[in-house]
Design an enzyme around this catalytic site. Structure first.
Site, mmCIF file in Angstrom:
data_model
loop_
_atom_site.group_PDB
_atom_site.id
_atom_site.type_symbol
_atom_site.label_atom_id
_atom_site.label_comp_id
_atom_site.label_asym_id
_atom_site.label_seq_id
_atom_site.Cartn_x
_atom_site.Cartn_y
_atom_site.Cartn_z
ATOM 1 N N LYS A 212 -4.905 30.291 -22.223
ATOM 2 C CA LYS A 212 -4.004 29.365 -22.751
ATOM 3 C C LYS A 212 -3.845 29.676 -24.476
ATOM 4 O O LYS A 212 -2.844 29.720 -25.197
ATOM 5 C CB LYS A 212 -4.339 28.085 -22.615
ATOM 6 C CG LYS A 212 -3.708 26.674 -23.480
ATOM 7 C CD LYS A 212 -2.344 26.984 -23.332
ATOM 8 C CE LYS A 212 -1.598 26.171 -24.340
ATOM 9 N NZ LYS A 212 -1.113 24.805 -24.068
ATOM 10 N N CYS A 266 0.699 22.724 -31.279
ATOM 11 C CA CYS A 266 -0.098 23.924 -30.309
ATOM 12 C C CYS A 266 -0.333 25.141 -30.890
ATOM 13 O O CYS A 266 -1.239 25.672 -31.379
ATOM 14 C CB CYS A 266 0.740 23.815 -28.972
ATOM 15 S SG CYS A 266 1.315 22.366 -28.247
HETATM 16 N N1 SAJ Z 1 9.398 29.088 -33.958
HETATM 17 C C1 SAJ Z 1 9.947 30.177 -34.678
HETATM 18 N N2 SAJ Z 1 10.510 31.195 -34.199
HETATM 19 C C2 SAJ Z 1 10.697 31.445 -32.962
HETATM 20 C C3 SAJ Z 1 10.252 30.427 -32.161
HETATM 21 C C4 SAJ Z 1 9.472 29.342 -32.471
HETATM 22 O O1 SAJ Z 1 9.903 29.597 -36.049
HETATM 23 O O2 SAJ Z 1 11.069 32.576 -32.729
HETATM 24 C C5 SAJ Z 1 8.705 28.063 -34.442
HETATM 25 C C6 SAJ Z 1 9.385 26.630 -34.025
HETATM 26 O O3 SAJ Z 1 10.567 26.350 -34.772
HETATM 27 C C7 SAJ Z 1 8.208 25.563 -33.806
HETATM 28 C C8 SAJ Z 1 6.996 26.515 -33.632
HETATM 29 O O4 SAJ Z 1 7.550 27.869 -33.821
HETATM 30 O O5 SAJ Z 1 8.148 25.261 -35.346
HETATM 31 C C9 SAJ Z 1 6.697 26.397 -32.069
HETATM 32 O O6 SAJ Z 1 7.668 26.284 -31.278
HETATM 33 P P1 SAJ Z 1 7.887 27.040 -29.776
HETATM 34 O O7 SAJ Z 1 9.061 26.534 -29.300
HETATM 35 O O8 SAJ Z 1 7.400 28.334 -30.004
HETATM 36 O O9 SAJ Z 1 6.518 26.234 -29.020
HETATM 37 P P2 SAJ Z 1 5.832 24.913 -28.560
HETATM 38 O O10 SAJ Z 1 4.616 24.365 -29.585
HETATM 39 O O11 SAJ Z 1 7.041 23.840 -28.529
HETATM 40 O O12 SAJ Z 1 5.347 25.098 -27.247
HETATM 41 C C10 SAJ Z 1 4.212 26.023 -27.087
HETATM 42 C C11 SAJ Z 1 4.773 27.019 -25.754
HETATM 43 N N3 SAJ Z 1 3.903 28.266 -25.851
HETATM 44 C C12 SAJ Z 1 4.225 29.332 -25.749
HETATM 45 O O13 SAJ Z 1 5.703 29.579 -25.608
HETATM 46 C C13 SAJ Z 1 3.590 30.719 -25.703
HETATM 47 C C14 SAJ Z 1 4.588 25.978 -24.605
HETATM 48 O O14 SAJ Z 1 4.542 26.839 -23.404
HETATM 49 C C15 SAJ Z 1 3.045 25.739 -24.610
HETATM 50 O O15 SAJ Z 1 2.803 24.800 -23.317
HETATM 51 C C16 SAJ Z 1 2.778 24.499 -25.838
HETATM 52 O O16 SAJ Z 1 2.831 25.392 -27.073
HETATM 53 C C17 SAJ Z 1 1.516 23.985 -25.786
HETATM 54 O O17 SAJ Z 1 1.524 22.714 -25.358
HETATM 55 O O18 SAJ Z 1 0.452 24.733 -25.973
#
Ligand code: SAJ
Length: 410
Positions: A212, A266
């Site tokens: 994870k 996360c």
């Molecule tokens: N972000 C960027 N650029 C990107 C993608 C995301 O700047 O290309 C930023 C987003 O704006 C945000 C942050 O990253 O601020 C996190 O967003 P996210 O959509 O990547 O992830 P979370 O935090 O909503 O959910 C993540 C997910 N993990 C992965 O994709 C590996 C989800 O599957 C997990 O279950 C979750 O964390 C968790 O609970 O750990």
């Protein structure tokens, strides 16, 4: 042993959807939370968090009598612990909620029970939870003491659902299940198979914990790469979004999107658990965290420079949540940026955030407005979150400076 009743400890963003989904498959579910008002809301068929369709499922399982919430744990066949695992000031994992949950369920544990830790946890946390339970219940045996013959089965099964798509991903994603023994894993698989359509892949508890953390660190490192590129491209006068689109045409390149920083509870947290376990070796992972954590400062500096040319800078900040189309403000870089702009008194700060009804207390110096009003009053617009409703902003008639941290209007 056939599981007929389940207790879910922690009814937050993960615990409540998990409890409701199990209840919708006919299991008798008792949800436990320390927050009395959340418990009351759920028992009246409502929800205290925003997640698509969750309200419908919760209402139906509360009405059918399959889900009931309480503040005091009761006996059940299985327990799922889904409490927060934040980090402390020094970025060391803070296991106090897992400890409190262990202490709370220990008195009601019975021979034959299965206890699953779902909270994202540092390596070793499942063993630690089992140790706390064993300490509190010397009359029962646990896998770390007697292996397969133990009275209580213990496993780690991290959630990996994406906020905004939780109910869909809960059912469809593969699950990694790490029991403290093979029979512990099997018991957990049998439970999750009640609703999981994805594959339940078995490993040990430590590998499941690390898996994870690895998933979220992988994403963090990749976003850091994009964020670093965006800073370099800004200096070299290159449009980073065009650059990434072009580079991603290579069959083996897939760069993520730069933004104002990385938020949420996360990805901005979990990589530190790896760093805490191996501080001398986790160099790339900790550097990526630092790159992403510094990005909000870089955005504030861009705004500061833009404000210099205005006698009375009025800055419209678009979006506060940590990502698009949600109301979750936890660890949000947009919040940090608005907070710093206010603190440094760079100008008047306006905020547009369609997903919340009032500003959080620490941003009270800002004014919350609708998009059109904000655009009319501002001379600087900073896009911080790519909410769908911002896509069609009437920027054509806007004569001021636009700082688009998400590349939404490129
Ligand atoms: N972000 C960027 N650029 C990107 C993608 C995301 O700047 O290309 C930023 C987003 O704006 C945000 C942050 O990253 O601020 C996190 O967003 P996210 O959509 O990547 O992830 P979370 O935090 O909503 O959910 C993540 C997910 N993990 C992965 O994709 C590996 C989800 O599957 C997990 O279950 C979750 O964390 C968790 O609970 O750990």
């Amino acid at each position: 042993m056939k599981i007929e009743s389940l207790s879910v400890i922690g009814l937050g963003y993960i615990g409540l959807p998990t409890a409701a989904t199990f209840a919708s498959r006919g299991l008798k579910v008792i949800g436990v939370d320390v927050n009395q008002s959340a418990v009351n809301t759920i028992n009246s068929g409502g929800v205290h968090i925003i997640e698509p369709d969750l309200d419908i499922v919760v209402r139906s399982v509360v009405q059918s009598g399959n889900l009931r919430a309480t503040t005091i744990p009761e006996q059940a066949d299985a327990f799922i612990v889904a409490v927060p695992t934040p980090f402390k000031e020094d970025k060391q994992p803070d296991l106090r909620y897992i400890q409190a949950a262990s202490m709370a369920i220990a008195p009601v544990l019975q021979k034959g029970n299965l206890v699953i830790l779902e909270s994202t946890s540092p390596v070793g946390a499942t063993e630690q939870m089992a140790a706390w339970l064993a300490e509190a219940r010397p009359d029962l045996t646990f896998p770390q003491q007697v292996g397969e013959g133990a009275d209580i089965r213990v496993a780690h099964c991290p959630e990996r659902v994406l906020p905004g798509k939780v109910l869909v991903e809960l059912v469809n994603n593969d699950r990694v299940i790490g029991g403290m023994t093979p029979k512990c894993s099997q018991a957990a698989v049998d439970l999750y198979k009640l609703f999981v359509k994805g594959e339940c892949v078995v490993t040990n508890a430590r590998t499941a914990e690390m898996c994870k953390l690895t998933e979220n660190s992988f994403r963090d490192v990749n976003i850091a790469f994009a964020n670093e590129l965006s800073i370099i491209c800004d200096k070299l006068d290159i449009n980073v979004w065009e650059l990434i689109k072009l580079a991603n045409r290579h069959p083996r390149v897939n760069i993520l999107q730069p933004g104002p920083g990385v938020g949420g509870h996360c990805i901005a947290v979990d990589p530190w658990f790896i760093v805490a376990s191996a501080p001398d070796d986790a160099k790339l992972i900790s550097t990526a965290r630092e790159v992403n954590d510094r990005k909000p400062d870089w955005v504030v500096e861009k705004v500061r420079l833009a404000a210099k040319v205005h006698a009375n800078p009025v800055i419209a900040c678009l979006g506060l949540s940590f990502k698009a189309d949600i109301d979750d403000l936890r660890e949000s870089p947009a919040m940090e940026i608005v907070h710093d702009l206010l603190e440094e008194r760079i100008g008047q700060v306006l905020v547009v955030e369609p997903n919340i009804s009032r500003l959080p207390l620490n941003l009270e110096g800002a004014v919350m407005l609708a998009m059109d009003d904000a655009l009319q009053q501002a001379n600087i617009v900073v896009l911080l979150v790519d909410h769908s409703s911002f896509k069609d902003a009437k920027l054509l008639s806007f004569g001021g400076t636009v700082i688009d941290t998400r590349g939404m209007w490129q």
